[in-house]
Scaffold this active site. Structure first.
Site, PDB file in Angstrom:
ATOM      1  N   LYS A 175      55.577  15.192  46.103  1.00  0.00           N
ATOM      2  CA  LYS A 175      54.772  14.255  46.736  1.00  0.00           C
ATOM      3  C   LYS A 175      54.785  14.245  48.075  1.00  0.00           C
ATOM      4  CE  LYS A 175      55.944   9.526  47.510  1.00  0.00           C
ATOM      5  NZ  LYS A 175      56.745   9.487  48.774  1.00  0.00           N
ATOM      6  N   ASN A 176      56.278  14.623  48.599  1.00  0.00           N
ATOM      7  CA  ASN A 176      56.340  14.592  49.961  1.00  0.00           C
ATOM      8  C   ASN A 176      55.967  15.882  50.724  1.00  0.00           C
ATOM      9  OD1 ASN A 176      57.301  12.077  49.992  1.00  0.00           O
ATOM     10  ND2 ASN A 176      59.433  12.553  49.794  1.00  0.00           N
TER      11      ASN A 176
ATOM     12  N   CYS B 181      58.292   2.434  50.916  1.00  0.00           N
ATOM     13  CA  CYS B 181      59.466   1.701  50.267  1.00  0.00           C
ATOM     14  C   CYS B 181      60.247   0.998  51.136  1.00  0.00           C
ATOM     15  CB  CYS B 181      60.154   3.107  49.677  1.00  0.00           C
ATOM     16  SG  CYS B 181      59.422   3.743  48.248  1.00  0.00           S
TER      17      CYS B 181
ATOM     18  N   ARG C 174      54.200   4.967  53.734  1.00  0.00           N
ATOM     19  CA  ARG C 174      54.957   5.126  54.763  1.00  0.00           C
ATOM     20  C   ARG C 174      54.178   6.601  55.334  1.00  0.00           C
ATOM     21  NH1 ARG C 174      58.845   4.037  58.312  1.00  0.00           N
ATOM     22  NH2 ARG C 174      59.968   6.076  58.992  1.00  0.00           N
TER      23      ARG C 174
ATOM     24  N   ARG D   5      63.144   0.752  59.002  1.00  0.00           N
ATOM     25  CA  ARG D   5      62.674   2.372  58.823  1.00  0.00           C
ATOM     26  C   ARG D   5      61.621   2.457  60.223  1.00  0.00           C
ATOM     27  NH1 ARG D   5      60.413   4.118  53.228  1.00  0.00           N
ATOM     28  NH2 ARG D   5      60.607   6.271  53.949  1.00  0.00           N
ATOM     29  N   PRO D   6      62.347   2.757  61.341  1.00  0.00           N
ATOM     30  CA  PRO D   6      61.326   2.627  62.696  1.00  0.00           C
ATOM     31  C   PRO D   6      60.739   4.242  62.607  1.00  0.00           C
ATOM     32  CG  PRO D   6      63.867   2.962  63.023  1.00  0.00           C
ATOM     33  CD  PRO D   6      63.695   2.774  61.524  1.00  0.00           C
ATOM     34  N   ILE D   7      60.093   4.266  63.425  1.00  0.00           N
ATOM     35  CA  ILE D   7      59.316   5.295  63.929  1.00  0.00           C
ATOM     36  C   ILE D   7      59.485   5.727  65.295  1.00  0.00           C
ATOM     37  CG2 ILE D   7      57.522   5.390  61.962  1.00  0.00           C
ATOM     38  CD1 ILE D   7      55.235   4.621  64.226  1.00  0.00           C
ATOM     39  N   ASP D   8      60.536   5.278  66.134  1.00  0.00           N
ATOM     40  CA  ASP D   8      60.676   5.599  67.546  1.00  0.00           C
ATOM     41  C   ASP D   8      61.048   7.163  67.775  1.00  0.00           C
ATOM     42  OD1 ASP D   8      63.033   5.287  65.669  1.00  0.00           O
ATOM     43  OD2 ASP D   8      64.345   5.080  67.539  1.00  0.00           O
TER      44      ASP D   8
ATOM     45  N   ARG E 173      52.922   5.549  42.876  1.00  0.00           N
ATOM     46  CA  ARG E 173      52.884   6.084  44.231  1.00  0.00           C
ATOM     47  C   ARG E 173      53.351   7.387  44.183  1.00  0.00           C
ATOM     48  NH1 ARG E 173      55.896   3.609  47.966  1.00  0.00           N
ATOM     49  NH2 ARG E 173      54.908   5.266  49.470  1.00  0.00           N
TER      50      ARG E 173
ATOM     51  N   ASP F 284      66.432  10.900  47.898  1.00  0.00           N
ATOM     52  CA  ASP F 284      65.482  10.306  46.925  1.00  0.00           C
ATOM     53  C   ASP F 284      65.996  10.503  45.665  1.00  0.00           C
ATOM     54  OD1 ASP F 284      62.609  11.519  48.735  1.00  0.00           O
ATOM     55  OD2 ASP F 284      64.029   9.973  48.875  1.00  0.00           O
TER      56      ASP F 284
HETATM   57  C1  EPZ Z   1      60.868  10.664  54.202  1.00  0.00           C
HETATM   58  O1  EPZ Z   1      60.760   9.548  54.652  1.00  0.00           O
HETATM   59  C2  EPZ Z   1      60.383  10.468  52.614  1.00  0.00           C
HETATM   60  N1  EPZ Z   1      59.109  10.027  52.793  1.00  0.00           N
HETATM   61  C3  EPZ Z   1      61.276   9.890  52.043  1.00  0.00           C
HETATM   62  O2  EPZ Z   1      60.936   9.711  50.531  1.00  0.00           O
HETATM   63  C4  EPZ Z   1      62.620  10.487  52.060  1.00  0.00           C
HETATM   64  O3  EPZ Z   1      63.628   9.624  51.533  1.00  0.00           O
HETATM   65  C5  EPZ Z   1      63.034  10.769  53.596  1.00  0.00           C
HETATM   66  O4  EPZ Z   1      62.121  11.415  54.331  1.00  0.00           O
HETATM   67  C6  EPZ Z   1      64.423  11.506  53.713  1.00  0.00           C
HETATM   68  O5  EPZ Z   1      64.148  12.648  53.213  1.00  0.00           O
HETATM   69  C7  EPZ Z   1      57.906  10.765  52.983  1.00  0.00           C
HETATM   70  O6  EPZ Z   1      58.051  12.013  53.154  1.00  0.00           O
HETATM   71  C8  EPZ Z   1      56.689  10.004  52.897  1.00  0.00           C
HETATM   72  P1  EPZ Z   1      63.325  10.230  57.843  1.00  0.00           P
HETATM   73  P2  EPZ Z   1      60.997   9.261  56.368  1.00  0.00           P
HETATM   74  O7  EPZ Z   1      62.552  10.099  59.020  1.00  0.00           O
HETATM   75  O8  EPZ Z   1      60.215  10.314  57.001  1.00  0.00           O
HETATM   76  C9  EPZ Z   1      65.804   7.040  60.627  1.00  0.00           C
HETATM   77  C10 EPZ Z   1      60.624   8.812  48.631  1.00  0.00           C
HETATM   78  O9  EPZ Z   1      61.017   8.276  47.651  1.00  0.00           O
HETATM   79  N2  EPZ Z   1      64.589   7.258  61.311  1.00  0.00           N
HETATM   80  O10 EPZ Z   1      63.925  11.581  57.343  1.00  0.00           O
HETATM   81  O11 EPZ Z   1      60.779   7.915  56.627  1.00  0.00           O
HETATM   82  C11 EPZ Z   1      65.343   6.462  59.194  1.00  0.00           C
HETATM   83  O12 EPZ Z   1      65.153   5.046  59.308  1.00  0.00           O
HETATM   84  C12 EPZ Z   1      60.388   8.533  49.915  1.00  0.00           C
HETATM   85  O13 EPZ Z   1      59.843   9.901  48.180  1.00  0.00           O
HETATM   86  C13 EPZ Z   1      64.402   6.664  62.813  1.00  0.00           C
HETATM   87  O14 EPZ Z   1      65.592   5.889  62.996  1.00  0.00           O
HETATM   88  O15 EPZ Z   1      62.568   9.605  56.378  1.00  0.00           O
HETATM   89  C14 EPZ Z   1      66.232   6.821  58.113  1.00  0.00           C
HETATM   90  O16 EPZ Z   1      67.656   6.141  58.255  1.00  0.00           O
HETATM   91  C15 EPZ Z   1      61.328   7.508  50.255  1.00  0.00           C
HETATM   92  N3  EPZ Z   1      63.468   6.738  63.394  1.00  0.00           N
HETATM   93  C16 EPZ Z   1      66.511   8.338  58.782  1.00  0.00           C
HETATM   94  O17 EPZ Z   1      66.286   8.262  60.320  1.00  0.00           O
HETATM   95  C17 EPZ Z   1      62.499   7.584  63.260  1.00  0.00           C
HETATM   96  O18 EPZ Z   1      61.443   7.433  64.049  1.00  0.00           O
HETATM   97  C18 EPZ Z   1      65.807   9.490  58.049  1.00  0.00           C
HETATM   98  O19 EPZ Z   1      64.492   9.109  57.879  1.00  0.00           O
HETATM   99  C19 EPZ Z   1      62.394   8.052  61.887  1.00  0.00           C
HETATM  100  C20 EPZ Z   1      63.628   8.154  61.113  1.00  0.00           C
END
Ligand code: EPZ
Length: 421
Positions: free
Chosen positions: A22-23, A118, A94, A123-126, A398, A306
């Site tokens: 999926k991811n 989810c 997301r 879950r920011p995108i900063d 999803r 996950d």
């Molecule tokens: C991806 O989410 C996956 N989603 C998630 O899978 C997965 O849990 C996660 O990566 C970790 O492996 C997709 O690929 C669509 P991150 P993502 O950016 O990109 C913080 C599932 O069930 N962060 O690696 O959102 C964030 O809050 C889903 O398949 C910031 O602070 O994860 C978290 O604490 C759930 N600022 C950490 O980093 C940012 O700009 C890791 O998040 C981005 C992230």
């Protein structure tokens, strides 16, 4: 509205074919926007997020055609006419954030709604925004939209405060056409990061280091189309491996990359399970009573967040105490409230959840709160005495293709029923 109804305590036995990741799919489908030609993406999972991303590309003016019962998608992005993505479609998931990087890279501008998906804490995108700005983009967040634009993107050195999967992939997507070289340090190393880099390189991008913590992208002028097969889904595979252990069954997950499962294989073996490795399969069954063990999530190759809910559920049924530590997200134990209705003995303290083990689940009426919590409630229902009804199963659709039919083929007493609102 639909519910899943399970009569538990049937040991699951047999073989299950694992679908595409999926991811990886939700990154590679938007990445096809970068191609000035037709992309044919194979081994896609038949799930809602992929369908919504294809619909988003069509709303942008691109052409998408599903083949092979939804497992192959043909994308022609050469006819995209706008950089403004459909607000409602993108707010459902997301992974819509990948449209930002893909459109910004190809067209120098993008407007996408703030991502949904989810909900387990903030879950920011900063990191994504900071990386785009480092490459020279202007980013504005207003009225629920993320708007990014740049005259010309230029290569930059970007350090991620956390190895974010989404930010790593999104910055790769933006950097493929940037002038010069972009270096992403403290990059995520997940298999789907590598898969996305391989897809872009197949189209003519110049990306090196994917799978390590330093990724370099040398900008090119154009990417062509091509054909690509997505990697199998480690999280789907892990969910079925845990299903074998929690139902005291014997399941072989097929069409996988065993190395991608090393984190779970090691833990299942610690718990007194037998895990037999084939070339593209793993067979899982118990060697007697399950033993408790401690689990701490981290980025790949660590134990994946996950699979944390599914593993915590299994650990409840083991003989002895276990501690589960979640280091990736600050609030990914929300599922425990619903799991307690089935009898789970998990106690949350900050980023850890502790179970004394020796729990026997009993059927109840519950509701999924997100994708992996839904899968976790299914696992507990499969192990529970009596009937379990699970609501809000749109979360499951999803990310898991044909979940009930795959479980029924393994001997589960599970069905999807339509209920009045
Ligand atoms: C991806 O989410 C996956 N989603 C998630 O899978 C997965 O849990 C996660 O990566 C970790 O492996 C997709 O690929 C669509 P991150 P993502 O950016 O990109 C913080 C599932 O069930 N962060 O690696 O959102 C964030 O809050 C889903 O398949 C910031 O602070 O994860 C978290 O604490 C759930 N600022 C950490 O980093 C940012 O700009 C890791 O998040 C981005 C992230």
């Amino acid at each position: 509205m639909e519910h899943i109804v399970i009569n538990g305590q049937q040991p699951l036995v047999g073989k299950v074919q694992i679908g595409g990741a999926k991811n990886a799919a939700v990154a590679i489908v938007p990445a096809a926007i970068a191609a000035n030609g037709i992309c044919i993406i194979e081994n896609l999972p038949d799930i809602k997020d992929v369908q919504n991303l294809a619909a988003s590309i069509e709303k942008l003016g691109g052409k998408c055609r599903f083949l092979d019962e939804g497992k192959t998608l043909e994308v022609d992005a050469s006819c995209i006419t706008t950089h403004v993505a459909d607000y409602d479609l993108c707010a459902k998931m997301r992974s819509s954030y990948y449209l930002l990087g893909a459109l910004l890279g190809r067209f120098g501008k993008a407007e996408v709604s703030m991502p949904g998906g989810c909900d387990f804490g903030y879950r920011p995108i900063d990191y994504h925004i900071k990386g785009f700005e480092a490459m020279g983009a202007k980013c504005v967040l207003e009225h629920g939209w993320v708007k990014v634009s740049a005259e010309k993107l230029t290569g930059a050195n970007i350090y991620l405060d956390f190895p974010s999967v989404g930010a790593t992939i999104n910055l790769m997507l933006a950097a493929v056409f940037a002038e010069g070289t972009t270096k992403i340090e403290n990059a995520a190393r997940e298999p789907h990061v590598v898969d996305t880099a391989n897809f872009l390189n197949m189209m003519g991008a110049k990306i090196s280091g994917a799978g390590t913590d330093i990724i370099r992208i040398n900008g090119v002028n154009e990417l062509g189309g091509g054909r690509y097969t997505i990697i199998p889904d480690p999280i789907e595979a892990g969910t079925y491996m845990i299903a074998a252990a929690i139902t005291n069954g014997d399941i072989t997950v097929e069409n996988i990359i065993p190395k991608h499962m090393d984190h779970l294989t090691a833990k299942l073996r610690d718990m007194n399970c037998q895990v037999e490795e084939g070339e593209d399969s793993l067979r899982v069954y118990r060697n007697g009573d399950l033993k408790g063990c401690d689990v701490k999530t981290s980025g790949y190759p660590g134990f994946p967040t996950d699979l944390q809910p599914q593993m915590a559920t299994l650990l409840c049924t083991a003989c002895g105490a276990s501690v589960v530590t979640e280091t990736v997200f600050n609030n990914r134990f929300q599922y425990i409230n619903e799991l307690k209705r089935l009898g789970a003995n998990l106690k949350v303290e900050g980023r850890t959840a502790v179970t004394k083990g020796n729990c026997t689940f009993t059927g109840a009426q519950v509701a999924a709160t997100d994708l992996r919590s839904g899968a976790t409630l299914v696992l507990a229902g499969l192990a529970a005495k009596g009937e379990t009804t699970i609501g809000n199963i749109f979360h499951l659709d999803r990310g898991y293709e044909n979940l009930e039919s795959k479980l029924r083929a393994l001997g589960a007493d599970i069905k999807r029923v339509v209920v009045e609102e």
